[in-house]
Design an enzyme around this catalytic site. Structure first.
Site, PDB file in Angstrom:
ATOM      1  N   CYS A 168       0.817  -1.363   0.010  1.00  0.00           N
ATOM      2  CA  CYS A 168      -0.080   0.139   0.018  1.00  0.00           C
ATOM      3  C   CYS A 168       0.666   1.239  -0.180  1.00  0.00           C
ATOM      4  O   CYS A 168       0.154   2.252  -0.066  1.00  0.00           O
ATOM      5  CB  CYS A 168      -0.877  -0.129   1.069  1.00  0.00           C
ATOM      6  SG  CYS A 168      -2.085  -1.510   1.375  1.00  0.00           S
ATOM      7  N   HIS A 301      -2.693   8.035   6.127  1.00  0.00           N
ATOM      8  CA  HIS A 301      -2.972   6.679   5.457  1.00  0.00           C
ATOM      9  C   HIS A 301      -4.513   6.333   5.680  1.00  0.00           C
ATOM     10  O   HIS A 301      -4.955   5.948   4.835  1.00  0.00           O
ATOM     11  CB  HIS A 301      -2.054   5.861   6.102  1.00  0.00           C
ATOM     12  CG  HIS A 301      -2.240   4.178   5.714  1.00  0.00           C
ATOM     13  ND1 HIS A 301      -1.830   4.079   4.283  1.00  0.00           N
ATOM     14  CD2 HIS A 301      -2.299   3.207   6.131  1.00  0.00           C
ATOM     15  CE1 HIS A 301      -2.008   2.852   3.748  1.00  0.00           C
ATOM     16  NE2 HIS A 301      -2.250   2.280   5.279  1.00  0.00           N
ATOM     17  N   GLU A 312      -1.539   5.171  13.665  1.00  0.00           N
ATOM     18  CA  GLU A 312      -1.362   6.267  12.488  1.00  0.00           C
ATOM     19  C   GLU A 312      -1.033   7.458  13.521  1.00  0.00           C
ATOM     20  O   GLU A 312      -0.323   8.699  13.668  1.00  0.00           O
ATOM     21  CB  GLU A 312      -1.882   6.563  11.306  1.00  0.00           C
ATOM     22  CG  GLU A 312      -1.415   7.970  10.820  1.00  0.00           C
ATOM     23  CD  GLU A 312      -1.986   8.133   9.360  1.00  0.00           C
ATOM     24  OE1 GLU A 312      -1.675   8.458   8.355  1.00  0.00           O
ATOM     25  OE2 GLU A 312      -3.204   7.584   9.222  1.00  0.00           O
ATOM     26  N   LYS A 333      -9.069   8.177   1.392  1.00  0.00           N
ATOM     27  CA  LYS A 333      -9.668   6.843   1.414  1.00  0.00           C
ATOM     28  C   LYS A 333     -11.120   6.758   1.506  1.00  0.00           C
ATOM     29  O   LYS A 333     -11.806   6.167   1.238  1.00  0.00           O
ATOM     30  CB  LYS A 333      -8.975   6.088   2.233  1.00  0.00           C
ATOM     31  CG  LYS A 333      -7.326   5.869   1.678  1.00  0.00           C
ATOM     32  CD  LYS A 333      -6.577   4.668   2.519  1.00  0.00           C
ATOM     33  CE  LYS A 333      -5.265   4.506   1.946  1.00  0.00           C
ATOM     34  NZ  LYS A 333      -4.407   5.570   2.251  1.00  0.00           N
ATOM     35  N   HIS A 338      -9.601   2.479  -0.651  1.00  0.00           N
ATOM     36  CA  HIS A 338      -8.159   2.483  -0.720  1.00  0.00           C
ATOM     37  C   HIS A 338      -7.521   2.071  -2.080  1.00  0.00           C
ATOM     38  O   HIS A 338      -7.862   0.695  -2.413  1.00  0.00           O
ATOM     39  CB  HIS A 338      -7.817   1.243   0.681  1.00  0.00           C
ATOM     40  CG  HIS A 338      -6.422   1.063   0.865  1.00  0.00           C
ATOM     41  ND1 HIS A 338      -5.229   1.575  -0.125  1.00  0.00           N
ATOM     42  CD2 HIS A 338      -5.647   0.626   1.937  1.00  0.00           C
ATOM     43  CE1 HIS A 338      -4.240   1.486   0.489  1.00  0.00           C
ATOM     44  NE2 HIS A 338      -4.125   0.619   1.644  1.00  0.00           N
ATOM     45  N   PHE A 397       1.604  -3.448   4.070  1.00  0.00           N
ATOM     46  CA  PHE A 397       1.661  -4.650   4.787  1.00  0.00           C
ATOM     47  C   PHE A 397       3.226  -4.799   4.730  1.00  0.00           C
ATOM     48  O   PHE A 397       4.219  -4.431   4.059  1.00  0.00           O
ATOM     49  CB  PHE A 397       1.123  -5.626   3.673  1.00  0.00           C
ATOM     50  CG  PHE A 397      -0.418  -5.974   3.809  1.00  0.00           C
ATOM     51  CD1 PHE A 397      -1.149  -5.269   4.704  1.00  0.00           C
ATOM     52  CD2 PHE A 397      -0.774  -7.152   3.483  1.00  0.00           C
ATOM     53  CE1 PHE A 397      -2.245  -5.736   4.713  1.00  0.00           C
ATOM     54  CE2 PHE A 397      -2.065  -7.549   3.667  1.00  0.00           C
ATOM     55  CZ  PHE A 397      -2.742  -6.785   4.449  1.00  0.00           C
TER      56      PHE A 397
END
Length: 788
Positions: A168, A301, A312, A333, A338, A397
């Site tokens: 990502c 994010h 975050e 997002k 996403h 990830f």
């Protein structure tokens, strides 16, 4: 070898382009986002049975790029289409003419993606399950590098071309690496961005992790219930400030700096306190000459999952201190979903346009404050604000973190000067091949001409067996696929050989830059085949976590405790060379003291079936060409660091260069022009002439159509018979993305064996016309010599 400039080259965003669930342009995206409009609805393009949700940020309008990358075939790939459409907008908006305003050779491509062309793989696998024979071109769309090479060919860009894949955070990493390419003087302009398309695997995988929200994602909100997947692409044209001023190109924003780090914590979950992410944010500030008080807006994010949003928020607080309470932190997002590997580029575009228009975009669907998050989410619609600088966060990830710092033109902040330029040296090797473990076994097999591999249904394949106990406990090994085990084992051996294993403080400052072409295909096949045949109920979450290309680097970080800059390069058969080049740039720019640079490859049944299905690897070629599994890691280090700890220096990496043929997916220039340019540029950057070189370690692997252009290029650079040419892949097999690491280890062996201690040139080429050359010297140059 020239020094890094005391004052780094300024880099600007000249133009942007996007295709997202909001529509087919960046301005349409921005107007919808600043108004807080949500483009998340029931997905129509995929079967949506048995997932947690039927919702997604889907692109429903026609997407037809001008460039025909499929050579007239009906097969197409949506991720490649998205990248090209976004790039067409960005290139047109830049008003720059390739070749006239900026030479094609000075313009490159950096492309980030999570899944690459995996939708093409799904369609091919399903056709095989139904007894059919897929169009072989679908296989060529699967590797992430296919998108990069399509972009290069579409616009005739012949400079450095590479693909980054950190899940990502992929296109944020592409931005960071492109910034270093321009600052290093290897290009004046870079077309940078990323794309990803919906796949059944992604919906099944995130559903198996119970990560999908049944309603549009509500990041940072107390009642959030998960993420929403989206698809699309975003591209930015980056220019050096000098090129922008010289050409009169528009300037949307400046890119000041970035931070990269690894969590080393968990395959999917972030560190709960955001420890790794906070280091990325701090590094972005430090590299940009910014203080926490300079930041008023962060494009977060913001996935909408419980753990990610709180982690975050903790990271922002840890990095910014008291200034965090005055910062707006919002999530794009919430409106488009996403976009996985495209998220960094698209959210970077939103951040740049927020600076342009002085509006902080909102977080849609926000209802109530979660005390575990707590920072200002800009609920509702965009908020007018005075914005000089802004950050964009993307975390992937396997704990790959990236933060990019932007500024309005002429705004606050400036790129921090690099730490004094330093030689980049090789201090350790870890080698696992079919010839055995360790560099000595590899050299002995090559010196004796022991050909590797056996016939497997029309292909020759060299398999790797190794002592897997060095990877970790049985439980730890069960969490890894073979490619991750190879990465951990080779990196552990390399660190041990470099005398750098076991020092927790040193490892915390050590990063990982991994190269792989095939990557996680074993896990991707194991996960996808049951899902396609039996449905989402067969999705295995333990396998899904290993289906990202950056999974192997993440396992290295977790197993060895490395936490420095961590990235994954996926530039086809040149992936390992690309990783070495990126690592060199990071070290020369002072972004790390030490980097592990492994290249790893392992074959799954579907991977070999794909090779067999591509005409280039037909039965006649297959008898002369061996595909080889491998795990080969080098420790690259700043010379000052190596000398400080008394490490043995095996080689000096004097320079590197990458050039593109710009011919398209699976095509290359038969004249060898790109290979020639890469070799000449690498020698020039190393401060050498062809006469200084003792040998060329060739990319040639037994495919005549690909080997002949390199041979012709070598003869033009060195003259007929003017240099010794070694072709180790013809004996040991083609280790796909690990070729550069293979040649580097053998070059050191040759210096020791035959006494010719002149520098060598190492070539690596993808099978889509991307060529990387590296120059290695056996002599640790003195500070006086290296300053020439």
């Amino acid at each position: 070898m020239s020094d890094v400039p005391d004052q780094p080259v300024g880099v600007v965003v000249a133009s942007v382009g996007a295709i997202t669930p909001h529509g087919g342009s960046a301005e349409v995206l921005w107007e919808a986002v600043r108004a807080g409009r949500v483009a998340i609805s029931p997905v129509r393009g995929l079967p949506m049975d048995h997932y947690q949700t039927t919702l997604g940020g889907e692109i429903t309008e026609a997407c037809a790029p001008v460039y025909d990358y499929a050579a007239g075939s009906q097969a197409r790939d949506r991720a490649v289409d998205f990248a090209l459409v976004a790039a067409e907008e960005a290139m047109a908006a830049s008003r720059l003419r390739v070749g006239a305003d900026i030479p094609a050779e000075r313009w490159g491509v950096a492309y980030g993606t999570c899944h690459g062309g995996w939708r093409s793989a799904e369609l091919a696998l399903r056709e095989v399950q139904e007894g059919g024979t897929p169009d072989w071109r679908r296989y060529t769309f699967v590797p992430p590098q296919a998108g990069a090479e399509a972009l290069s060919a579409a616009f005739g860009l012949k400079g450095p071309v590479f693909s980054a894949n950190t899940a990502c955070a992929a296109s944020a990493h592409a931005l960071a690496h492109a910034l270093e390419v321009i600052r290093a003087g290897a290009a004046d302009a870079m077309l940078v961005g990323g794309s990803d398309a919906f796949t059944e695997s992604a919906f099944a995988g995130f559903s198996s992790l119970w990560s999908l929200s049944p309603k549009p994602a509500a990041p940072y909100s107390k009642d959030r219930s998960g993420l929403t997947l989206g698809e699309g692409g975003g591209m930015l044209v980056l220019l050096s400030k000098e090129a922008a001023e010289r050409t009169g190109a528009p300037v949307v924003a400046e890119v000041l700096g970035y931070g990269l780090s690894a969590d080393g914590h968990h395959p999917t979950a972030p560190h709960p306190e955001g420890e790794g992410a906070a280091r990325a944010i701090r590094a972005a500030l430090a590299s940009s000459g910014l203080a926490p008080d300079d930041i008023r807006y962060v494009n977060g994010h913001g996935t909408g999952t419980e753990k990610n949003d709180s982690a975050e928020s903790n990271a922002v607080r840890a990095a910014l201190g008291g200034a965090a309470e005055k910062v707006a932190l919002s999530s794009t997002k919430s409106m488009i979903g996403h976009l996985l590997g495209a998220a960094g580029a698209v959210e970077g575009i939103v951040t740049a346009l927020a600076l342009r228009d002085q509006v902080a975009p909102p977080t849609a669907s926000f209802t109530q404050v979660d005390p575990q998050c707590g920072l200002d989410p800009v609920a509702g619609t965009g908020r007018p604000m005075v914005l000089e600088t802004a950050l964009s966060n993307n975390f992937g990830f396997a704990g790959a973190n990236a933060t990019v710092a932007f500024a309005r033109p002429g705004g606050r902040g400036a790129p921090a000067p690099a730490v004094g330029a330093d030689d980049v040296v090789v201090t350790g090797f870890g080698v696992i091949t079919s010839a055995g473990e360790g560099p000595e076994a590899l050299w002995e097999a090559y010196a004796a001409g022991v050909e590797q591999g056996v016939a497997e249904d029309g292909l020759r394949v060299a398999r790797v067996e190794f002592d897997r106990s060095v990877v970790g406990t049985p439980r730890e090994r069960r969490r890894m696929d073979k490619v991750s085990q190879l990465a951990v084992a080779s990196c552990r051996a390399a660190l041990g050989a470099a005398g750098a294993e076991g020092d927790a403080e040193a490892l915390a400052a050590t990063g990982v830059v991994l190269g792989t072409a095939i990557g996680p295909m074993e896990s991707s096949e194991r996960f996808t085949v049951p899902v396609l045949s039996e449905g989402a109920k067969e999705a295995n979450p333990a396998v899904f976590t290993n289906t990202v290309y950056s999974g192997a680097a993440g396992h290295v970080a977790m197993a060895l405790g490395t936490k420095g800059p961590t990235s994954t390069l996926t530039s086809g058969h040149a992936a390992g060379a690309a990783a070495l080049g990126v690592a060199y740039d990071l070290l020369r720019a002072g972004r790390a003291e030490r980097l592990l640079v492994p290249a790893v490859e392992a074959f799954s049944p579907a991977t070999l079936a794909a090779y067999r299905g591509i005409p280039l690897f037909g039965s006649a070629a297959g008898r002369r060409y061996t595909l080889a599994e491998a795990g080969i890691a080098l420790v690259l280090e700043r010379r000052s660091s190596a000398e400080r700890r008394g490490a043995t220096i095996h080689a000096v990496l004097l320079g590197h260069a990458t050039a593109s043929d710009a011919c398209g997916i699976g095509r290359w220039d038969a004249s060898g022009d790109g290979v020639e340019r890469a070799m000449r540029q690498a020698l020039d950057r190393a401060g050498l002439t062809p006469r200084d070189v003792g040998s060329v370690w060739a990319s040639a692997a037994g495919l005549a159509a690909a080997d002949r252009p390199e041979q012709a290029a070598v003869e033009r650079v060195f003259g007929p018979g003017g240099v010794r040419v070694e072709a180790p892949k013809r004996v040991l097999g083609e280790p796909v993305g690990a070729g550069a690491q293979l040649s580097a280890v053998l070059a050191v062996g040759a210096w020791r064996a035959d006494g010719d201690r002149r520098p060598v040139l190492v070539n690596s080429s993808s099978l889509g016309g991307t060529h990387t050359s590296l120059v290695l010297s056996p002599v640790p140059l003195s500070a006086t010599e290296s300053a020439r």
